[in-house]
Design an enzyme around this catalytic site. Structure first.
Site, mmCIF file in Angstrom:
data_model
loop_
_atom_site.group_PDB
_atom_site.id
_atom_site.type_symbol
_atom_site.label_atom_id
_atom_site.label_comp_id
_atom_site.label_asym_id
_atom_site.label_seq_id
_atom_site.Cartn_x
_atom_site.Cartn_y
_atom_site.Cartn_z
ATOM 1 N N CYS A 1 56.353 43.511 48.238
ATOM 2 C CA CYS A 1 55.536 42.348 48.640
ATOM 3 C C CYS A 1 55.193 41.473 47.427
ATOM 4 O O CYS A 1 54.345 41.839 46.604
ATOM 5 C CB CYS A 1 54.260 42.799 49.350
ATOM 6 N N CYS B 1 55.162 33.320 50.473
ATOM 7 C CA CYS B 1 55.808 34.600 50.754
ATOM 8 C C CYS B 1 56.787 34.859 49.626
ATOM 9 O O CYS B 1 57.776 34.129 49.479
ATOM 10 C CB CYS B 1 56.511 34.557 52.112
HETATM 11 O O1 PYC Z 1 56.685 39.093 49.717
HETATM 12 O O2 PYC Z 1 54.833 37.929 49.731
HETATM 13 C C1 PYC Z 1 55.662 38.643 50.286
HETATM 14 C C2 PYC Z 1 55.474 38.998 51.704
HETATM 15 C C3 PYC Z 1 54.406 38.710 52.498
HETATM 16 C C4 PYC Z 1 54.685 39.252 53.760
HETATM 17 C C5 PYC Z 1 55.916 39.852 53.697
HETATM 18 N N1 PYC Z 1 56.390 39.685 52.429
#
Ligand code: PYC
Length: 310
Positions: A235, A85
């Site tokens: 993300c 994550c």
């Molecule tokens: O930043 O990889 C990330 C992530 C995955 C789900 C929420 N954030």
């Protein structure tokens, strides 16, 4: 149970410092699988209401099996552990700095999908060199109920993603409900069509892309997370999957920056170097801020001590 909350580019992380379940010994992947199989009540109680909400990602600190690592970390939501994550890793680096456990410089963290290297630049800024990322399939078209055909790429960035280049819905905070509805339908269409990641893995994250709002940036996205919440940040693993696709298409050279905006306008700076397995090794840079230090209390007579399940 002592926790420290932070957000990375708007996306919340709750680092669990102590009081987590005993996961026994073995590799981090084995311990993460045990967390998912035997301790989902713990996960839900930490991240869901009434103590959290569906966007919160937990980060359980565990002893690393690699002695070069500062810590092992298992990121989780209420359904599962996340292989990697990105936002939680940046949040963890800033949290460990807040606790005085790490100083600016390079550090290694062990995750269930491999060791990642983190550079803490200052109290709030960190770069993560992620695991090797790659595109598995280009231009997969699925029939989405109530919408029609949608085409995207399947890529790995530490989690599995389906990436759609031109979002049919505007990437604005006011459109979060229709964006969530569409991405849930896309995920269901992938499942129905039997489209998976490697070895039949569930594609649990869906990403829609569109033009940036700030012309200084390259792109804007909306990311659906496994539990149905949207990622407030761009993300980290999603940016890694994106950059693997850009590299595979030959439109972004190694070492060049790609600035990805999230649906709320927060940004990550991403670049890559060629990997050894045919993919790319992404570096994701972002900022996190500690928002609270807390002790979670689990009263045996509280009917919602294990979280309010959707
Ligand atoms: O930043 O990889 C990330 C992530 C995955 C789900 C929420 N954030």
């Amino acid at each position: 149970m002592r926790v420290i909350d932070s957000h990375t580019a708007g996306e919340p992380t709750r680092v669990v410092l102590d009081g987590g379940p005993d996961l026994g010994s073995g590799s981090l992947a084995e311990r993460a699988a045990r967390l998912e199989a035997e301790h989902l009540d713990f996960c839900a109680s930490v991240v869901l209401e009434p103590r959290g909400h569906d966007a919160v990602i937990g980060a359980l600190l565990v002893p690393p099996s690699d002695p070069d690592c500062v810590t092992g970390v298992i990121s989780f939501n209420n359904l599962q552990n996340l292989g990697m994550c990105g936002h939680a890793t940046i949040g963890l680096a800033v949290t460990l700095a807040h606790l005085g456990r790490i100083a600016p410089g390079r550090h290694k963290f062990e995750t269930p999908v491999g060791v990642v290297e983190v550079t803490l630049h200052d109290a709030n800024t960190a770069s993560v060199v992620n695991v090797e990322s790659y595109r598995l399939h280009k231009d997969v078209t699925v029939e989405v109920e109530g919408h029609g055909p949608v085409t995207g790429d399947v890529a790995w960035g530490g989690n599995w993603f389906f990436l759609v280049k031109d979002s049919p819905v505007a990437l604005r905070p006011s459109e979060i409900r229709p964006l969530t509805d569409l991405t849930l339908r896309i995920r269901a269409a992938l499942e129905k069509a039997g489209v998976t990641g490697s070895e039949g893995a569930w594609i649990d994250h869906i990403e829609l892309f569109g033009p940036p709002e700030d012309p200084a940036n390259q792109s804007r996205n909306f990311v659906l997370c496994p539990g149905g919440a949207y990622d407030r940040s761009p993300c980290g693993t999603g940016c890694s999957a994106k950059i693997a696709c850009l590299a595979a298409d030959g439109v972004l050279a190694p070492g060049r920056d790609w600035v990805q905006e999230s649906v709320i306008g927060s940004t990550y700076r991403v670049s890559y170097q060629p990997g050894t397995g045919g993919g790319v090794v992404p570096t994701v840079t972002g900022q996190a801020f500690v928002t609270s230090e807390a002790t979670l209390i689990f009263d045996r007579s509280d009917p919602y001590r294990s979280g309010i399940r959707p």
